[in-house]
Design a protein around this motif. Structure first.
Motif, PDB file in Angstrom:
ATOM      1  N   ARG A   1       0.827  -1.210   0.000  1.00 55.00           N
ATOM      2  CA  ARG A   1       0.000   0.000   0.000  1.00 55.00           C
ATOM      3  C   ARG A   1       0.861   1.260   0.000  1.00 55.00           C
ATOM      4  O   ARG A   1       1.928   1.324   0.621  1.00 55.00           O
ATOM      5  CB  ARG A   1      -0.952   0.009   1.203  1.00 55.00           C
ATOM      6  N   ASN A   2       0.352   2.257  -0.704  1.00 48.21           N
ATOM      7  CA  ASN A   2       1.061   3.527  -0.791  1.00 48.21           C
ATOM      8  C   ASN A   2       0.379   4.570   0.091  1.00 48.21           C
ATOM      9  O   ASN A   2      -0.541   4.251   0.850  1.00 48.21           O
ATOM     10  CB  ASN A   2       1.138   3.996  -2.252  1.00 48.21           C
ATOM     11  N   ASN A   3       0.838   5.811  -0.013  1.00 50.48           N
ATOM     12  CA  ASN A   3       0.269   6.852   0.855  1.00 50.48           C
ATOM     13  C   ASN A   3      -1.128   7.293   0.421  1.00 50.48           C
ATOM     14  O   ASN A   3      -1.743   8.134   1.067  1.00 50.48           O
ATOM     15  CB  ASN A   3       1.208   8.054   0.955  1.00 50.48           C
ATOM     16  N   LYS A   4      -1.625   6.729  -0.682  1.00 54.90           N
ATOM     17  CA  LYS A   4      -3.013   6.948  -1.096  1.00 54.90           C
ATOM     18  C   LYS A   4      -3.918   5.828  -0.584  1.00 54.90           C
ATOM     19  O   LYS A   4      -5.095   5.771  -0.937  1.00 54.90           O
ATOM     20  CB  LYS A   4      -3.101   7.005  -2.621  1.00 54.90           C
ATOM     21  N   HIS A   5      -3.340   4.928   0.177  1.00 51.56           N
ATOM     22  CA  HIS A   5      -4.076   3.787   0.732  1.00 51.56           C
ATOM     23  C   HIS A   5      -4.636   2.904  -0.379  1.00 51.56           C
ATOM     24  O   HIS A   5      -5.805   2.532  -0.393  1.00 51.56           O
ATOM     25  CB  HIS A   5      -5.177   4.255   1.694  1.00 51.56           C
ATOM     26  N   ARG A   6      -3.761   2.569  -1.314  1.00 51.60           N
ATOM     27  CA  ARG A   6      -4.064   1.607  -2.368  1.00 51.60           C
ATOM     28  C   ARG A   6      -3.033   0.490  -2.272  1.00 51.60           C
ATOM     29  O   ARG A   6      -1.847   0.742  -2.051  1.00 51.60           O
ATOM     30  CB  ARG A   6      -3.968   2.246  -3.764  1.00 51.60           C
ATOM     31  N   GLY A   7      -3.484  -0.754  -2.432  1.00 52.89           N
ATOM     32  CA  GLY A   7      -2.547  -1.858  -2.496  1.00 52.89           C
ATOM     33  C   GLY A   7      -2.602  -2.797  -1.299  1.00 52.89           C
ATOM     34  O   GLY A   7      -3.570  -2.805  -0.520  1.00 52.89           O
ATOM     35  N   TYR A   8      -1.533  -3.545  -1.144  1.00 51.34           N
ATOM     36  CA  TYR A   8      -1.467  -4.685  -0.225  1.00 51.34           C
ATOM     37  C   TYR A   8      -1.123  -4.252   1.197  1.00 51.34           C
ATOM     38  O   TYR A   8      -0.222  -3.435   1.425  1.00 51.34           O
ATOM     39  CB  TYR A   8      -0.407  -5.671  -0.731  1.00 51.34           C
ATOM     40  N   THR A   9      -1.842  -4.819   2.173  1.00 51.79           N
ATOM     41  CA  THR A   9      -1.520  -4.629   3.590  1.00 51.79           C
ATOM     42  C   THR A   9      -1.131  -5.989   4.177  1.00 51.79           C
ATOM     43  O   THR A   9      -1.941  -6.917   4.191  1.00 51.79           O
ATOM     44  CB  THR A   9      -2.710  -4.039   4.377  1.00 51.79           C
TER      45      THR A   9
ATOM     46  N   LYS B   1      -4.465 -10.756   9.770  1.00 52.39           N
ATOM     47  CA  LYS B   1      -5.117 -10.716   8.468  1.00 52.39           C
ATOM     48  C   LYS B   1      -4.228  -9.945   7.498  1.00 52.39           C
ATOM     49  O   LYS B   1      -3.386  -9.136   7.903  1.00 52.39           O
ATOM     50  CB  LYS B   1      -6.488 -10.047   8.551  1.00 52.39           C
ATOM     51  N   GLU B   2      -4.410 -10.232   6.212  1.00 49.41           N
ATOM     52  CA  GLU B   2      -3.794  -9.435   5.165  1.00 49.41           C
ATOM     53  C   GLU B   2      -4.919  -8.897   4.284  1.00 49.41           C
ATOM     54  O   GLU B   2      -6.019  -9.461   4.253  1.00 49.41           O
ATOM     55  CB  GLU B   2      -2.791 -10.260   4.351  1.00 49.41           C
ATOM     56  N   GLY B   3      -4.651  -7.800   3.607  1.00 48.44           N
ATOM     57  CA  GLY B   3      -5.720  -7.183   2.843  1.00 48.44           C
ATOM     58  C   GLY B   3      -5.209  -6.515   1.587  1.00 48.44           C
ATOM     59  O   GLY B   3      -4.010  -6.477   1.297  1.00 48.44           O
ATOM     60  N   TYR B   4      -6.152  -5.988   0.825  1.00 51.03           N
ATOM     61  CA  TYR B   4      -5.809  -5.263  -0.406  1.00 51.03           C
ATOM     62  C   TYR B   4      -6.833  -4.158  -0.623  1.00 51.03           C
ATOM     63  O   TYR B   4      -8.037  -4.423  -0.683  1.00 51.03           O
ATOM     64  CB  TYR B   4      -5.795  -6.199  -1.614  1.00 51.03           C
ATOM     65  N   TYR B   5      -6.358  -2.917  -0.703  1.00 52.80           N
ATOM     66  CA  TYR B   5      -7.217  -1.757  -0.905  1.00 52.80           C
ATOM     67  C   TYR B   5      -7.331  -1.407  -2.387  1.00 52.80           C
ATOM     68  O   TYR B   5      -6.313  -1.332  -3.095  1.00 52.80           O
ATOM     69  CB  TYR B   5      -6.636  -0.525  -0.205  1.00 52.80           C
ATOM     70  N   ILE B   6      -8.561  -1.163  -2.831  1.00 46.54           N
ATOM     71  CA  ILE B   6      -8.817  -0.676  -4.183  1.00 46.54           C
ATOM     72  C   ILE B   6      -9.785   0.496  -4.068  1.00 46.54           C
ATOM     73  O   ILE B   6     -10.870   0.358  -3.501  1.00 46.54           O
ATOM     74  CB  ILE B   6      -9.449  -1.761  -5.080  1.00 46.54           C
TER      75      ILE B   6
ATOM     76  N   GLY C   1      -6.769   8.820  -6.743  1.00 45.79           N
ATOM     77  CA  GLY C   1      -5.582   8.552  -7.534  1.00 45.79           C
ATOM     78  C   GLY C   1      -5.652   7.200  -8.201  1.00 45.79           C
ATOM     79  O   GLY C   1      -6.628   6.462  -8.044  1.00 45.79           O
ATOM     80  N   PRO C   2      -4.613   6.824  -8.966  1.00 43.62           N
ATOM     81  CA  PRO C   2      -4.608   5.518  -9.630  1.00 43.62           C
ATOM     82  C   PRO C   2      -4.418   4.397  -8.622  1.00 43.62           C
ATOM     83  O   PRO C   2      -3.764   4.567  -7.593  1.00 43.62           O
ATOM     84  CB  PRO C   2      -3.426   5.616 -10.592  1.00 43.62           C
ATOM     85  N   ASN C   3      -5.001   3.247  -8.921  1.00 46.62           N
ATOM     86  CA  ASN C   3      -4.834   2.071  -8.074  1.00 46.62           C
ATOM     87  C   ASN C   3      -3.540   1.337  -8.401  1.00 46.62           C
ATOM     88  O   ASN C   3      -2.904   1.580  -9.433  1.00 46.62           O
ATOM     89  CB  ASN C   3      -6.018   1.117  -8.266  1.00 46.62           C
ATOM     90  N   LEU C   4      -3.162   0.454  -7.504  1.00 47.96           N
ATOM     91  CA  LEU C   4      -2.092  -0.503  -7.780  1.00 47.96           C
ATOM     92  C   LEU C   4      -2.750  -1.797  -8.235  1.00 47.96           C
ATOM     93  O   LEU C   4      -3.615  -2.328  -7.536  1.00 47.96           O
ATOM     94  CB  LEU C   4      -1.273  -0.752  -6.506  1.00 47.96           C
ATOM     95  N   TRP C   5      -2.332  -2.296  -9.403  1.00 50.67           N
ATOM     96  CA  TRP C   5      -2.961  -3.499  -9.951  1.00 50.67           C
ATOM     97  C   TRP C   5      -1.926  -4.586 -10.186  1.00 50.67           C
ATOM     98  O   TRP C   5      -0.836  -4.308 -10.684  1.00 50.67           O
ATOM     99  CB  TRP C   5      -3.644  -3.188 -11.284  1.00 50.67           C
ATOM    100  N   PRO C   6      -2.232  -5.832  -9.842  1.00 47.26           N
ATOM    101  CA  PRO C   6      -1.340  -6.937 -10.219  1.00 47.26           C
ATOM    102  C   PRO C   6      -1.210  -7.003 -11.741  1.00 47.26           C
ATOM    103  O   PRO C   6      -2.154  -6.650 -12.471  1.00 47.26           O
ATOM    104  CB  PRO C   6      -2.061  -8.181  -9.684  1.00 47.26           C
TER     105      PRO C   6
ATOM    106  N   LEU D   1       4.546   3.431   6.830  1.00 50.24           N
ATOM    107  CA  LEU D   1       5.126   2.746   5.667  1.00 50.24           C
ATOM    108  C   LEU D   1       6.650   2.678   5.736  1.00 50.24           C
ATOM    109  O   LEU D   1       7.261   1.815   5.092  1.00 50.24           O
ATOM    110  CB  LEU D   1       4.681   3.461   4.375  1.00 50.24           C
ATOM    111  N   HIS D   2       7.275   3.576   6.483  1.00 45.21           N
ATOM    112  CA  HIS D   2       8.738   3.522   6.603  1.00 45.21           C
ATOM    113  C   HIS D   2       9.207   2.208   7.243  1.00 45.21           C
ATOM    114  O   HIS D   2      10.348   1.772   7.042  1.00 45.21           O
ATOM    115  CB  HIS D   2       9.247   4.704   7.420  1.00 45.21           C
ATOM    116  N   VAL D   3       8.341   1.574   8.020  1.00 42.92           N
ATOM    117  CA  VAL D   3       8.695   0.295   8.653  1.00 42.92           C
ATOM    118  C   VAL D   3       9.083  -0.734   7.603  1.00 42.92           C
ATOM    119  O   VAL D   3      10.042  -1.486   7.763  1.00 42.92           O
ATOM    120  CB  VAL D   3       7.503  -0.223   9.502  1.00 42.92           C
TER     121      VAL D   3
END
Length: 344
Positions: free
Chosen positions: A88-96, A114-119, A135-140, A336-338
């Protein structure tokens, strides 16, 4: 069991040895019901009692929902290094990743199992990236998961229509015009987020602070939740009770479990309630798909005119939804820096 505008109750399985569990009794609202007054009555009853209800005949086919779940599983079965490329990026899109989110820091030993994925809503019209959550999503990659993006975007489109239909019933239940929430700044340009979720086959132990998902309330307007047939969701109608009483919510094939978010509670001056809920792992993998329908970025949320009076003045100051939601995400997700440090 036939369900038509009724309540349902089944035997429950105890998931905490120290607290006897009861089964939640929820209203079931049929979105195809031509009797709008009946739907408004059931929803109003639900929103002042548990904040949760089942939604059936919502217009999304079971065949298509099966496709969405199948594509979700395909993503989560990818190797971790492939999933982390879509972190996930700072737009809260992608994998957690696992343990990324800690929803109840006072009672959790560490993050959720749990793991997740934001769209989110696909938006390429903000070149300066000034709007959080747009913003644009992250897509596989399509060669890795063919048809994945198309399936998720179609689910977004269909879920938005379901959410808007519920919002019209909510408006009527609050004494507003049915189209109150359809304005451009509210659901005309909503922050609508799909979150795919995969829970590990762990057994939760609340006495040790171990949860599949810690106790929390949702942030926004309404949440639509589709689940597989694995038990785990629990609700607590009275968060201030000592001890808290947790009730199991039974999965219902083909239905959405709908709940209200904190912003609707705030908007309605606490007329409607946002209910505490959590997920308790029972030793089986569990998949669910949440659709969070939120007001737009520039929506000013202030007490609804039908929810205030001289004896019941507004309990909360006005707030722009962008500011409110940004703070809520910051409070519950790892920095996210972690992950940069872990991968370096």
């Amino acid at each position: 069991m036939v369900l038509t505008h009724s309540k349902m109750e089944k035997e429950s399985t105890e998931t905490e040895a120290e607290t006897p569990q009861t089964q939640a009794v929820l209203n079931c609202i049929d979105l195809s019901n031509p009797n709008t007054d009946q739907s408004v009555h059931l929803l109003k009853q639900s929103c002042t009692d548990s904040g949760f209800f089942y939604l059936i005949n919502h217009g999304i086919s079971q065949e298509f929902m099966d496709q969405v779940f199948a594509q979700s599983k395909k993503f989560f079965t990818l190797p971790l290094n492939q999933k982390m490329k879509l972190l996930r990026n700072n737009k809260h899109r992608g994998y957690t990743p696992l343990l990324d989110e800690i929803l109840d820091p006072q009672n959790q030993l560490h993050g959720d199992y749990k793991e997740g994925y934001y769209i989110g809503v696909e938006d390429n019209d903000d070149p300066l990236h000034l709007k959080p959550f747009y913003g644009p999503n992250l897509w596989p990659a399509s060669d890795v998961l063919p048809g994945w993006r198309e399936t998720m975007e179609e689910f977004q489109r269909q879920a938005l229509e379901v959410g808007k239909a519920i919002a019209r019933i909510i408006a009527l239940a609050l004494g507003l015009d049915a189209n109150f929430f359809d304005k451009p700044e509210t659901l005309g340009e909503p922050i609508a987020i799909v979150r795919l979720l995969h829970y590990q086959d762990k057994i939760s132990d609340p006495s040790q602070g171990l949860y599949a998902a810690g106790a929390h309330t949702d942030y926004g307007l309404i949440t639509l939740l589709a689940t597989d047939d694995v038990q785990g969701l629990q609700i607590c109608k009275n968060k201030d009770a000592e001890p808290q009483i947790w009730e199991d919510v039974t999965p219902l094939k083909g239905a959405f479990i709908v709940n209200l978010g904190d912003m609707l509670e705030r908007w309605s001056n606490c007329t409607f309630k946002s209910t505490l809920h959590r997920v308790i792992g029972i030793g089986q993998e569990r998949y669910s798909i949440a659709y969070f329908l939120e007001p737009g970025h520039d929506c000013l949320v202030e007490c609804l005119p039908t929810c205030k009076s001289e004896l019941n003045p507004p309990k909360f100051p006005p707030i722009y939804y962008r500011d409110y939601l940004s703070q809520r995400y910051k409070e519950t997700h790892a920095d996210l820096h972690v992950y940069g440090k872990q991968q370096s």
